[in-house]
Design an enzyme around this catalytic site. Structure first.
Site, PDB file in Angstrom:
ATOM      1  N   ASP A 154       0.801  -1.242   0.000  1.00 50.62           N
ATOM      2  CA  ASP A 154       0.000   0.000   0.000  1.00 50.62           C
ATOM      3  C   ASP A 154       0.829   1.285   0.000  1.00 50.62           C
ATOM      4  O   ASP A 154       0.400   2.304   0.583  1.00 50.62           O
ATOM      5  CB  ASP A 154      -0.953   0.013   1.205  1.00 50.62           C
ATOM      6  CG  ASP A 154      -2.155  -0.890   1.003  1.00 50.62           C
ATOM      7  OD1 ASP A 154      -2.263  -1.512  -0.064  1.00 50.62           O
ATOM      8  OD2 ASP A 154      -2.992  -0.977   1.930  1.00 50.62           O
TER       9      ASP A 154
ATOM     10  N   HIS B  16      -0.287  -1.338  11.817  1.00 48.88           N
ATOM     11  CA  HIS B  16      -1.302  -2.012  12.634  1.00 48.88           C
ATOM     12  C   HIS B  16      -2.500  -2.496  11.827  1.00 48.88           C
ATOM     13  O   HIS B  16      -3.407  -3.127  12.373  1.00 48.88           O
ATOM     14  CB  HIS B  16      -1.776  -1.096  13.775  1.00 48.88           C
ATOM     15  CG  HIS B  16      -2.824  -0.107  13.384  1.00 48.88           C
ATOM     16  ND1 HIS B  16      -2.546   1.028  12.657  1.00 48.88           N
ATOM     17  CD2 HIS B  16      -4.172  -0.092  13.610  1.00 48.88           C
ATOM     18  CE1 HIS B  16      -3.662   1.708  12.458  1.00 48.88           C
ATOM     19  NE2 HIS B  16      -4.667   1.056  13.030  1.00 48.88           N
TER      20      HIS B  16
ATOM     21  N   GLY C 104      -2.684  -3.159   7.468  1.00 48.24           N
ATOM     22  CA  GLY C 104      -2.275  -4.039   6.387  1.00 48.24           C
ATOM     23  C   GLY C 104      -1.099  -4.928   6.706  1.00 48.24           C
ATOM     24  O   GLY C 104      -1.087  -6.122   6.362  1.00 48.24           O
TER      25      GLY C 104
END
Length: 213
Positions: free
Chosen positions: A37, A135, A137
């Protein structure tokens, strides 16, 4: 849903890492690198030009370069974001030819993606994780990897979060079923493992060595 305001905070160093329960050793012949991400939408929420985003991008860049040198698969995951530019991977980490870009519909990179199939098809049962957010992905993907007999290695100073507290909490949870390490630690172990493999490959067994005529 908008992202919260993120204040600058220092990346954790080796002294701040929780002890990892597993004692796995990284092996470049078994490992793949997942960059999770690292999209404009998420990265631009961090204060530009300061910690943790500066170290985040620098350390991921270093890991990616070594992974490519060692022949490890490099995988980028990205979540759907309405605006095309916001969905793009940050320019410093734009995927290259031969690297993989997959879409994950939730924070977990395995969910409804072909990440698991990709790892199996390349004979990889270790996964190095970096990116955002620790905390969400990173934690969820590491947990899913462990559940599917893939050993997760989370690079503490190559992930980032909404706050230092969230970052630290995620590392503590991950350390229960995965290895938490720094970029420098992982680089040394990857290079050591490759050097050991290369040395063993060049040493011929005694019965294959030529005897004096």
């Amino acid at each position: 849903m908008g992202l919260p305001v993120i204040d600058s905070y220092p990346m954790p160093d080796r002294s701040a890492l929780p002890a990892s329960s597993p004692s796995w050793t990284i092996d470049p012949a078994r490992a793949a690198l997942l960059v999770h991400d690292m999209q404009n939408h998420y990265v631009q929420a961090f204060p530009a030009g300061s910690s943790p985003v500066v170290e985040l991008i620098d350390n991921i860049t270093t890991l990616r370069e070594l992974a490519g040198t060692l022949g490890m698969p490099v995988v980028f995951s990205a979540e759907p974001v309405p605006e095309p530019d916001a969905a793009s991977i940050v320019p410093q980490l734009t995927p290259r030819a031969g690297e993989h870009l997959l879409v994950n519909v939730r924070h977990n990179a395995f969910l409804r993606s072909h990440l698991g199939r990709l790892l199996r098809s390349t004979g990889r049962d270790q996964l190095i994780l970096c990116g955002v957010r620790a905390h969400l992905g990173i934690l969820l993907t590491a947990a899913d990897a462990f559940m599917h007999d893939i050993q997760p290695f989370v690079v503490a100073d190559a992930v980032a979060d909404f706050s230092a507290e969230d970052h630290s909490m995620a590392l503590r949870w991950i350390a229960r079923t995965g290895v938490v390490c720094t970029t420098n630690q992982l680089l040394r172990e990857l290079l050591h493992s490759r050097a050991a493999h290369d040395t063993s490959a060049t040493v011929r067994p005694v019965h294959e060595q030529r005897r004096p005529g």
